[in-house]
Structure formats: C-alpha cells, structure tokens
Design a protein around this motif. Structure first.
Motif, short mmCIF file in Angstrom:
data_model
loop_
_atom_site.label_atom_id
_atom_site.label_comp_id
_atom_site.label_asym_id
_atom_site.label_seq_id
_atom_site.Cartn_x
_atom_site.Cartn_y
_atom_site.Cartn_z
N ALA A 174 0.89 -0.95 -0.01
CA ALA A 174 0.03 -0.05 -0.22
C ALA A 174 0.79 1.19 -0.07
O ALA A 174 1.79 1.30 0.73
CB ALA A 174 -0.87 0.16 1.29
N LEU A 175 0.53 2.40 -0.63
CA LEU A 175 1.06 3.65 -1.03
C LEU A 175 0.30 4.77 -0.32
O LEU A 175 -0.65 4.85 -0.71
CB LEU A 175 1.56 3.58 -2.49
N LEU A 176 0.85 5.14 0.98
CA LEU A 176 0.10 6.35 1.47
C LEU A 176 0.75 7.47 1.40
O LEU A 176 1.95 7.59 1.15
CB LEU A 176 0.02 5.83 2.80
N GLY A 177 -0.11 8.47 1.70
CA GLY A 177 0.51 9.92 1.89
C GLY A 177 -0.48 10.70 1.39
O GLY A 177 -1.48 10.57 0.83
N PRO A 178 -0.18 12.16 1.66
CA PRO A 178 -1.12 13.23 1.35
C PRO A 178 -1.36 13.40 0.00
O PRO A 178 -0.57 12.99 -0.59
CB PRO A 178 -0.63 14.46 2.40
N ASN A 179 -2.06 14.26 -0.34
CA ASN A 179 -2.50 14.77 -1.67
C ASN A 179 -1.09 15.48 -1.93
O ASN A 179 -0.51 16.00 -1.38
CB ASN A 179 -3.51 15.75 -2.04
N GLY A 180 -0.74 14.87 -3.48
CA GLY A 180 0.56 15.65 -3.78
C GLY A 180 1.86 15.31 -3.50
O GLY A 180 2.96 16.11 -3.36
N SER A 181 1.52 14.25 -2.64
CA SER A 181 2.97 13.78 -2.14
C SER A 181 3.96 12.72 -2.93
O SER A 181 5.07 12.59 -2.80
CB SER A 181 2.68 12.88 -0.88
N GLY A 182 3.39 12.41 -4.14
CA GLY A 182 4.02 11.93 -5.23
C GLY A 182 3.84 10.51 -5.41
O GLY A 182 4.45 9.86 -6.04
N LYS A 183 2.58 10.10 -4.90
CA LYS A 183 2.39 8.66 -5.08
C LYS A 183 1.90 8.20 -6.72
O LYS A 183 2.42 7.18 -7.09
CB LYS A 183 0.93 8.46 -4.12
N THR A 184 1.10 9.05 -7.11
CA THR A 184 1.00 8.70 -8.69
C THR A 184 1.97 8.82 -9.31
O THR A 184 2.32 7.82 -10.42
CB THR A 184 -0.23 9.68 -9.01
N THR A 185 3.03 9.75 -8.96
CA THR A 185 4.25 10.01 -9.81
C THR A 185 5.11 8.82 -9.63
O THR A 185 5.76 8.21 -10.86
CB THR A 185 4.97 11.28 -9.28
N LEU A 186 5.09 8.12 -8.53
CA LEU A 186 5.95 6.89 -8.17
C LEU A 186 5.63 5.78 -9.19
O LEU A 186 6.17 5.15 -9.79
CB LEU A 186 5.72 6.56 -6.68
N LEU A 187 4.13 6.01 -9.04
CA LEU A 187 3.39 4.70 -10.02
C LEU A 187 3.91 4.98 -11.44
O LEU A 187 4.35 3.87 -12.17
CB LEU A 187 1.92 4.89 -9.64
N ARG A 188 3.54 6.26 -12.10
CA ARG A 188 4.07 6.48 -13.36
C ARG A 188 5.28 5.97 -13.63
O ARG A 188 5.89 5.52 -14.67
CB ARG A 188 3.66 7.66 -13.89
N ALA A 189 6.31 6.54 -12.72
CA ALA A 189 7.86 6.53 -13.00
C ALA A 189 8.06 4.89 -12.81
O ALA A 189 9.00 4.41 -13.78
CB ALA A 189 8.74 7.21 -12.01
N ALA A 190 7.38 4.44 -12.18
CA ALA A 190 7.88 2.74 -11.94
C ALA A 190 7.42 2.11 -13.08
O ALA A 190 7.87 0.79 -13.75
CB ALA A 190 7.29 2.15 -10.48
N LEU A 191 6.47 2.57 -13.78
CA LEU A 191 5.79 1.80 -15.21
C LEU A 191 6.25 2.46 -16.27
O LEU A 191 5.62 2.42 -17.39
CB LEU A 191 4.15 1.96 -15.06
N GLY A 192 7.25 3.44 -16.33
CA GLY A 192 7.97 3.97 -17.40
C GLY A 192 7.32 5.14 -18.01
O GLY A 192 7.70 5.46 -19.28
N LEU A 193 6.23 5.64 -17.51
CA LEU A 193 5.43 6.81 -18.13
C LEU A 193 6.46 8.21 -17.93
O LEU A 193 6.05 9.10 -18.37
CB LEU A 193 4.10 6.92 -17.87
#
Lengths: 265, 313
Positions: A38-57
């Motif tokens: 699970a990836l937790l964190g407040p809004n704007g903490s980089g969660k979706t960016t981490l996901l995109r970077a991990a998937l090469g986007l």
C-alpha cells in the motif's frame, strides 16, 4: 526460495518540466510476487508519480526503475501490459459499451495485429470476471453499474491482461463501506490465491494496515517510512505526515488509526 | 453479414450510378457505350473511393481527438486545400493537374502547420491543441483565400466557389488511378491502428497501461487520416459532412470497435457519396449541383433520424 522480484525502484528522483521542486526524491521500493503493497501519503506527495515512473511513463532524473530486471523505460507498452495490469484513477467512457467488451480490452496486448479474438482470450475474460465476482454482470451496459460493480469490472479488465502485478490508483474513492471492504478483500484474495503482486495507492490508512503486507508512506516526494504496517504506522509518523493528531490502537494484531478532535467537546 | 449487406448496397449504388443520367444509354449498349466507360464508371468509382476515404479519415480523426465533432476538414485541411486551389486559379496555372496538385500542396501544408502546432506542448500531440490549431489555420487560410477571390474576375470567382463545394465533373480514369495508388497505404496504417484506437477512447494514460504506444499512435493516425483527406480534396474538392456523419452512422448501427468501424465507414462513405453524386448530376440535368450541397441535404436529415432512434432506444 525467494519470491520473484517484480518492481525494483531505487533512489528514484523525478521532476516535471517547469516544476519548482522534485516530485519524487530518492525513493526506493521493491515489490515481489504474492505481496500486497500500500502506498500512503497526503495529496500531492508523489504517489501517482511514483507509480508512473515505476511503469515507465515518467522518465526519472536520477535513480532506476526496473520491471523484472529491465529498465521500465525500455519496455514496449505492449510487453509491459502483459506483465502489469493497472486500474487507473480515472478514465473516460466516450461510447456506450458492455461489461464483457470492456474486459476484453484487457486482452488487447495479447492479440496479434490483424488477428481475431481467440478462444483462449474469451476464456481469460471469463476467468477474470469470475475471479472478480462479476460474471453475472457480463452483459450489462457499463453505465448501468454501481460504483462498486464498476470498480470490480475494471479490476477484471486488468486481470484479463494476465499480469504478474496489479496496480490500483485509489480504487475505493467514493465507494461505501461494503464495497470498499469487498474491494480490499478481493485484492487480498488475488494476491493470496494467484500469487499476484499488488501495489495500491489509497487514503485508507486503516484498511491498508489491515490488508497490506508492506506500506510505503510518502510526503513531499520523500519516503517517510517503509515496512510492515506495525513498524510504519506509529503515532509520530502518521501525525507528522498527515498533519493531524491521531491515536494508534492495535486491532487483530494490526495498528489502527483514530483521528483525534482538535477541540474536544 | 453486415459486410455482405453493405457490399450488395455498394454494387446497387454503383449500378444505379451507371444507369442514371441525362444522356439515355440503351441497355444493349451498356457494355460498349463511351458514356458509360469514359464518364459514368470512372466518376462513380471516384465518388465511391473518395467517400470511403473521407469516412475512414473521419473515424480516425474522431478517435484521435476524442471529440465527436471532429471532421477531416475541421483540422484546417479544407482551408489549406481551398487556398491552394484559389492560388492556382488566380495565377492561371496551366494544365489539368495544376488545380488538384495545388489543392493537395495546400492541404499538406496546412496539415504540417497544424501538426507542428500540436507539438507545442512537447513531444506529445495534444488533441485539444490540434483542434484549436486546425480551426485557426483554417480560418487564416480562408481569410487569404477570400481576399484572393474578392480581387478575382467574375468567372474565376465562380470557378473557385464551385470547386470549393466539391464535385466529380472532372472525374477520369486518371483520377481514379491516383486515389487507387495513393489511398491503400494510409488505409492499411489506419486498419492496423484499429485496436489501439479502441483503447484510446479510455484516455491516453489508461490506453498506455493496456499496451497502446499512444505517442506513435497519434502521429500515425493524424498523418494517415490527413493524407487520405488531402488526396480526396485533390481529386474532388472540399466535400463536407461525409467525414463527420458517416462515422457516427456506423457507430450507431454497428458499434464503436474500430475493426468493424473502419471497413463499414469505408463502404458506407462510398455508398453515400456515390449516391449523392448521382443525385447531384441528375436532379437538375443537364446542369449539376455541387455534390457537397447534396451530401448536406441528404446527410443531415438521415443523421437526425438515426440520432433520434438511438436516443429513444
């Protein structure tokens, strides 16, 4: 035997063009088969960016993101879609379609350029629908589904890709208690029953603590804590990250967070 | 099944296009008459091929910009083609190929300009900027074109305006050959993009997670659809409504998946335009209506009927 290493992110730093600060700063993450992260964190903490970077986007500024030992940016989208199934936060539905058509989209990375849909593809769609308890929805129009049914169908589509890793970006937003619980239980079942790895972004601290094997907490692009729920979810960490006073109580051997009132009556 | 029906309808339309016309050709002379061989047959085939190209192009562009109002000519191509044609007319460029060639060059120029505008935000073609850029480039070209027309002699003016509304009176075996040589490559590229385009309807990020190489997909679809339209403009002028309405009709009747949508849009567009051209050259014979007027007059009511049926059910 070591479980297969699926996602390996190390020291990852990312910045969007024109942004004043790094969206991610030196974040590391390892996801193996049969693990629920699970990836937790407040809004704007980089969660979706981490996901995109991990998937090469998103291309990293520094550090590495690898899927099955290969840099994420080197994968073709089609090959990656056979290994990772994603349930994105949002998507559009421009044209009316039925549930089985939607789930069939998950087979596209397996189809040849001009070839048709094979019996094996139909079987995979059927299996995915059954696994997500959505087989009886197959002929329904997408727009007639409830929020919980719709999320199960989208999960089935990701499952039809026959991936090793499921990625879910806030899948329980706007779901009621029952559908929220059902979704977490479903992901847990898929991880335990099929040996899938799961990586879920969520705001549900307590459900993450109950269901996930590992938790990563991000704040302002940095990894604040990483590890098993009991180790990560301490009062100090949660209060600091979410800027709100909380109490932490054990339940079923897992930490549960109770937000406190600032002005008790 | 649907393809058998559509193929039968296509043959019937082409047969009607051969039989109908101001000059009366006796049935016994059908296979020998030069009116059939040199005029009606190439003209019917050209109308069919142009209609098919516009239908397919419309399907591709609507999927690309994810906007149901997209039309092959909305992306600035008509403005560019019109400008090229008017320049050719104004400069009295000689030869039968001057006008189509100038129109083609104008359309491709507008396409390149809009494409470049679409890349302003980075390496990704932004569909919203493509639409805005198309409208802007089209308006700019139309302004120059109108300026040229307003300075032109009366007969030239009439020629330019008639050309802008599109038509097949210049059809010959050569123009049929041009589009036969030219269209297959973009058609094959679009057909190969059918499945990724299904995914693109979900949005660009979800499409990538399902295996679509969105960046290359957008470039290929934009270039193929635009080149198809440019070829259609070069041989037949600006014929509106086919590329807008045919994709919608096909989606309403046969669903939204592109591997059916592309072939049905090709056949439906061909039938529609061949029929419209037959009407255009017979209703006020011996004179002709610009075919673009007929496509609008036939297409809009048909579309309204289908839309109503669809929303009622």
């Amino acid at each position: 035997m070591d479980r297969e290493l699926i996602v390996a992110v190390s020291d990852l730093t990312c910045r969007y063009a024109g942004a004043p600060r790094d969206a991610l700063r030196a974040v590391s993450l390892e996801v193996r088969a049969s693990e629920f992260h699970a990836l937790l964190g407040p809004n704007g903490s980089g969660k979706t960016t981490l996901l995109r970077a991990a998937l090469g986007l998103v291309r990293p500024l520094q550090g590495r993101a690898e899927i099955l030992g290969r840099p994420a940016g080197d994968w073709s989208r089609r090959d990656l879609a056979r290994v990772v199934g994603v349930v994105p936060q949002r998507e559009e539905n421009l044209f009316p379609q039925r549930v089985h058509e939607t789930v069939l989209l998950g087979r596209y990375p397996h189809l040849s350029l001009f070839g048709g849909v094979r019996a094996a593809d139909r079987a995979a769609v059927e299996r995915a629908l059954v696994a997500c308890d959505a087989a009886d929805l197959a002929d329904r129009w997408l727009w007639t589904l409830s929020g919980g049914e719709y999320q199960r169908v989208r999960l089935a589509r990701a499952l039809a890709q026959e991936p090793k890793l499921l990625v879910l970006d806030e899948p329980t937003v706007s779901l009621d208690l029952r559908h929220e619980m059902e979704l977490f239980e479903l992901v847990r079942t898929l991880v335990d029953g099929f040996g899938l790895a799961a990586l879920m972004i969520t705001h549900h601290v307590n459900l993450a603590a109950r269901f996930a094997d590992q938790i990563l907490i991000l704040a302002e692009g940095r990894a604040v804590a990483r590890g098993a729920p009991a180790a990560v979810l301490t009062r100090e960490t949660v209060e600091r990250v979410f800027s709100w006073p909380v109490a932490i109580e054990p339940f079923d051997g897992r930490p549960q967070m109770i937000p406190l009132r600032r002005h008790p009556s | 099944m649907k393809f058998v029906l559509l193929a039968a309808a296509a043959l019937a339309t082409l047969a009607a296009a051969l039989l109908l016309g101001p000059a009366n050709v006796p049935l016994g002379e059908l296979t020998t008459s030069p009116i059939i061989w040199q005029l009606r047959l190439p003209r019917a085939l050209l109308a069919f091929l142009v209609g098919g190209a516009l239908g397919v192009s419309g399907v591709g562009l609507q999927a690309l910009v994810r906007n149901p109002l997209a039309d092959p000519f909305l992306l600035g191509l008509s403005g560019g083609a019109g400008l090229g044609a008017v320049v050719a007319i104004a400069l009295h460029l000689p030869g039968p190929w001057a006008l189509p060639l100038a129109a083609f060059v104008g359309a491709v120029g507008a396409m390149a300009l809009v494409y470049r505008l679409g890349l302003i935000g980075g390496a990704e073609l932004d569909p919203r900027i493509l639409l805005l850029g198309g409208v802007a480039v089209g308006a700019f070209a139309a302004a120059i074109m109108t300026a040229l027309v307003s300075l032109a002699e009366a007969t030239e003016l009439r020629n330019a305006f008639l050309w802008l509304w599109g038509g097949f009176s210049g059809a010959s075996w050569t123009t049929v050959l041009v589009i036969l040589v030219y269209a297959p490559l973009p058609l094959v590229v679009l057909a190969a993009a059918a499945r990724p385009l299904d995914l693109l309807a979900l949005g660009e990020e979800p499409a990538q997670y399902l295996g679509a190489d969105v960046r290359r997909l957008k470039q290929l679809v934009y270039l193929s659809a635009s080149l198809l339209t440019a070829a259609a403009v070069a041989v037949a002028g600006v014929i509106g409504f086919v590329g807008l309405i045919v994709p919608h009709i096909c989606r309403l009747v046969w669903g939204r998946l592109h591997h059916t949508l592309f072939p049905t849009a090709f056949l439906t567009g061909g039938i529609f335009l061949a029929a419209a051209d037959t009407v255009a050259r017979t209703v006020v014979a011996p004179r002709e209506l610009p075919v673009g007027i007929v496509t609008a007059l036939l297409g809009v009511p048909l579309f309204a009927f289908l839309l109503r049926r669809w929303t009622v059910s």
